[in-house]
Scaffold this active site. Structure first.
Site, PDB file in Angstrom:
ATOM      1  N   ASP A 166       0.863  -1.188   0.000  1.00  0.00           N
ATOM      2  CA  ASP A 166       0.000   0.000   0.000  1.00  0.00           C
ATOM      3  C   ASP A 166       0.897   1.234   0.000  1.00  0.00           C
ATOM      4  O   ASP A 166       1.704   1.432   0.918  1.00  0.00           O
ATOM      5  CB  ASP A 166      -0.896  -0.031   1.250  1.00  0.00           C
ATOM      6  CG  ASP A 166      -1.875   1.142   1.286  1.00  0.00           C
ATOM      7  OD1 ASP A 166      -1.768   2.052   0.430  1.00  0.00           O
ATOM      8  OD2 ASP A 166      -2.734   1.139   2.189  1.00  0.00           O
TER       9      ASP A 166
ATOM     10  N   TYR B 281      -7.459  16.312  -9.315  1.00  0.00           N
ATOM     11  CA  TYR B 281      -6.251  15.628  -9.788  1.00  0.00           C
ATOM     12  C   TYR B 281      -5.152  16.644 -10.127  1.00  0.00           C
ATOM     13  O   TYR B 281      -4.001  16.499  -9.709  1.00  0.00           O
ATOM     14  CB  TYR B 281      -6.638  14.824 -11.019  1.00  0.00           C
ATOM     15  CG  TYR B 281      -5.529  14.093 -11.723  1.00  0.00           C
ATOM     16  CD1 TYR B 281      -4.908  12.993 -11.143  1.00  0.00           C
ATOM     17  CD2 TYR B 281      -5.128  14.472 -13.006  1.00  0.00           C
ATOM     18  CE1 TYR B 281      -3.924  12.295 -11.823  1.00  0.00           C
ATOM     19  CE2 TYR B 281      -4.147  13.780 -13.688  1.00  0.00           C
ATOM     20  CZ  TYR B 281      -3.543  12.690 -13.095  1.00  0.00           C
ATOM     21  OH  TYR B 281      -2.571  12.002 -13.776  1.00  0.00           O
TER      22      TYR B 281
HETATM   23  P1  NAD Z   1      -3.543   3.387 -13.237  1.00  0.00           P
HETATM   24  O1  NAD Z   1      -4.773   3.830 -12.530  1.00  0.00           O
HETATM   25  O2  NAD Z   1      -3.677   2.549 -14.458  1.00  0.00           O
HETATM   26  O3  NAD Z   1      -2.604   2.623 -12.222  1.00  0.00           O
HETATM   27  C1  NAD Z   1      -2.394   3.037 -10.909  1.00  0.00           C
HETATM   28  C2  NAD Z   1      -2.064   1.812 -10.077  1.00  0.00           C
HETATM   29  O4  NAD Z   1      -1.901   2.246  -8.744  1.00  0.00           O
HETATM   30  C3  NAD Z   1      -3.169   0.748 -10.103  1.00  0.00           C
HETATM   31  O5  NAD Z   1      -2.641  -0.504 -10.453  1.00  0.00           O
HETATM   32  C4  NAD Z   1      -3.673   0.742  -8.659  1.00  0.00           C
HETATM   33  O6  NAD Z   1      -4.059  -0.544  -8.205  1.00  0.00           O
HETATM   34  C5  NAD Z   1      -2.467   1.253  -7.907  1.00  0.00           C
HETATM   35  N1  NAD Z   1      -2.806   1.813  -6.608  1.00  0.00           N
HETATM   36  C6  NAD Z   1      -3.877   2.568  -6.274  1.00  0.00           C
HETATM   37  N2  NAD Z   1      -3.861   2.839  -4.964  1.00  0.00           N
HETATM   38  C7  NAD Z   1      -2.748   2.254  -4.473  1.00  0.00           C
HETATM   39  C8  NAD Z   1      -2.186   2.181  -3.189  1.00  0.00           C
HETATM   40  N3  NAD Z   1      -2.758   2.770  -2.113  1.00  0.00           N
HETATM   41  N4  NAD Z   1      -1.031   1.494  -3.045  1.00  0.00           N
HETATM   42  C9  NAD Z   1      -0.437   0.886  -4.092  1.00  0.00           C
HETATM   43  N5  NAD Z   1      -0.935   0.913  -5.335  1.00  0.00           N
HETATM   44  C10 NAD Z   1      -2.082   1.602  -5.511  1.00  0.00           C
HETATM   45  O7  NAD Z   1      -2.689   4.700 -13.538  1.00  0.00           O
HETATM   46  P2  NAD Z   1      -1.597   4.915 -14.681  1.00  0.00           P
HETATM   47  O8  NAD Z   1      -2.299   5.406 -15.880  1.00  0.00           O
HETATM   48  O9  NAD Z   1      -0.698   3.753 -14.779  1.00  0.00           O
HETATM   49  O10 NAD Z   1      -0.831   6.175 -14.055  1.00  0.00           O
HETATM   50  C11 NAD Z   1       0.368   6.057 -13.321  1.00  0.00           C
HETATM   51  C12 NAD Z   1       0.845   7.444 -12.939  1.00  0.00           C
HETATM   52  O11 NAD Z   1       0.986   8.252 -14.118  1.00  0.00           O
HETATM   53  C13 NAD Z   1      -0.143   8.224 -12.052  1.00  0.00           C
HETATM   54  O12 NAD Z   1       0.588   9.044 -11.163  1.00  0.00           O
HETATM   55  C14 NAD Z   1      -0.884   9.095 -13.027  1.00  0.00           C
HETATM   56  O13 NAD Z   1      -1.388  10.235 -12.406  1.00  0.00           O
HETATM   57  C15 NAD Z   1       0.217   9.431 -14.002  1.00  0.00           C
HETATM   58  N6  NAD Z   1      -0.317   9.838 -15.314  1.00  0.00           N
HETATM   59  C16 NAD Z   1      -0.949   8.948 -16.133  1.00  0.00           C
HETATM   60  C17 NAD Z   1      -1.441   9.359 -17.368  1.00  0.00           C
HETATM   61  C18 NAD Z   1      -2.136   8.396 -18.310  1.00  0.00           C
HETATM   62  O14 NAD Z   1      -2.632   8.815 -19.376  1.00  0.00           O
HETATM   63  N7  NAD Z   1      -2.205   7.116 -18.007  1.00  0.00           N
HETATM   64  C19 NAD Z   1      -1.289  10.698 -17.780  1.00  0.00           C
HETATM   65  C20 NAD Z   1      -0.676  11.598 -16.900  1.00  0.00           C
HETATM   66  C21 NAD Z   1      -0.158  11.145 -15.691  1.00  0.00           C
END
Ligand code: NAD
Length: 315
Positions: free
Chosen positions: A53, A143
């Protein structure tokens, strides 16, 4: 240098691909994947995986000590669309997970951090075209507020405690291997699935809504390259602007129609349109190019070709 890497949020859209990419570079057992939920079979079978976590400092510290972790990639977060539904939960997760990792680095327990920011740091008062690195930033989403605050803390920890934290402002990311996790740019993944499955798609953004986007392979390369850069080359310690392409739903539809001519799109806007309206249309990433050699490789038509080739077997 001996690197041992911990990825937090390794089951997500980016974490899944990042884990496999880093295992290819450093070796399977040097890259520890973790998430609050089970990761893909590929991740669990190819190397260490821990249920962890991101809010639990002691548990993270135990994993860092047990595996002698040097670098942490913190990918756990609540994304833009979901965060509007659960503002306090999003704030708690997005901020406290970052503090946990920044504090581990401040206390000398890890050497280097990657934490992603987003184009959501910009807001309605930001210049929309070719948005500069240094710009008005008045984000209007939960966000965006959390990402902008995170950027300020990253820079603060770097200046005050010498923490080696590195970040980029990802645009919307598109991949075929994993599903997106509740963001405003999710349509640009879903549209390929629906085009192949039903030859039609109902879009929640309007047809002229141009947003900055990037194919996942480019995003992974940017992530790894900024982490490999010499510390003195990483001059910006909040987060670098990063860009590859910009398009709107009409343009992605036309790109798909080159492969699936009878594909049709309809528009039914929802709350995500308001979020998209507050974001830039294109990004000036010249400082990332200059400081650590960033260069995108994949444009819209190339991405469409890759997406369709890789997804068509599933439908
Ligand atoms: P995602 O939602 O696909 O993955 C996030 C992961 O974090 C999930 O697997 C979830 O289970 C895990 N998670 C949630 N709460 C948790 C906790 N308490 N402890 C451990 N794990 C936990 O998100 P993503 O698209 O892979 O994004 C990853 C990062 O990149 C984030 O910071 C997001 O803000 C950033 N981001 C993503 C995008 C995009 O288009 N995907 C764009 C800009 C920024």
């Amino acid at each position: 240098m001996k690197k041992r890497i911990l990825i937090i949020g390794a089951a997500g859209q980016i974490g899944t691909e990042l884990t496999m990419y880093l295992r290819g570079i450093y070796g399977n057992h040097k890259v520890i994947a973790s998430d609050i939920t089970e990761a893909s079979e590929e991740i669990i079978k190819t190397g260490p995986f821990e249920i962890l976590d991101a809010m639990d400092y002691d548990a993270i510290q135990d994993v860092v000590i047990n595996y002698e972790i040097t670098d942490v990639y913190l990918m756990a977060a609540m994304l833009s669309a979901t965060a509007e539904k659960f503002p306090m939960k999003a704030w708690n997760l997005n901020m406290n997970s970052l503090f946990n990792i920044l504090n581990l680095a401040r206390d000398g327990k890890i050497d280097r951090i990657f934490w992603p920011s987003s184009i959501a740091v910009f807001g309605p008062t930001t210049t929309k075209e070719n948005t500069p690195q240094h710009s008005i930033m008045e984000p209007s989403t939960v966000y965006g507020i959390s990402k902008q605050t995170g950027e300020r803390w990253c820079e603060y920890y770097h200046n005050k405690y010498g923490v080696d934290v590195r970040s980029v402002r990802y645009p919307g990311l598109i991949s075929y291997k994993t599903q997106p996790g509740g963001g405003t740019t999710d349509y640009a993944v879903d549209i390929y699935h629906k085009a192949l499955k039903h030859k039609k798609y109902i879009c929640f953004l309007n047809e002229e809504n141009t947003l900055p986007m990037m194919f996942m392979d480019d995003a992974i390369r940017a992530t790894v390259n900024i982490m490999l850069a010499a510390p003195e080359d990483v001059k910006i310690r909040n987060a670098y602007n990063l860009a590859a392409m910009s398009f709107n739903p009409k343009q992605i539809t036309e790109s798909i129609q080159k492969h699936i001519p009878d594909f049709k799109i309809k528009y039914e806007l929802d709350f995500r349109q308001d979020i998209a309206d507050s974001w830039p249309q294109s990004i000036d990433d010249s400082l990332a190019r200059k400081d650590w050699g960033w260069e995108p490789e994949i444009d819209l038509d190339e991405m469409t070709k890759i997406m369709i080739e890789n997804l068509k077997g599933a439908y």
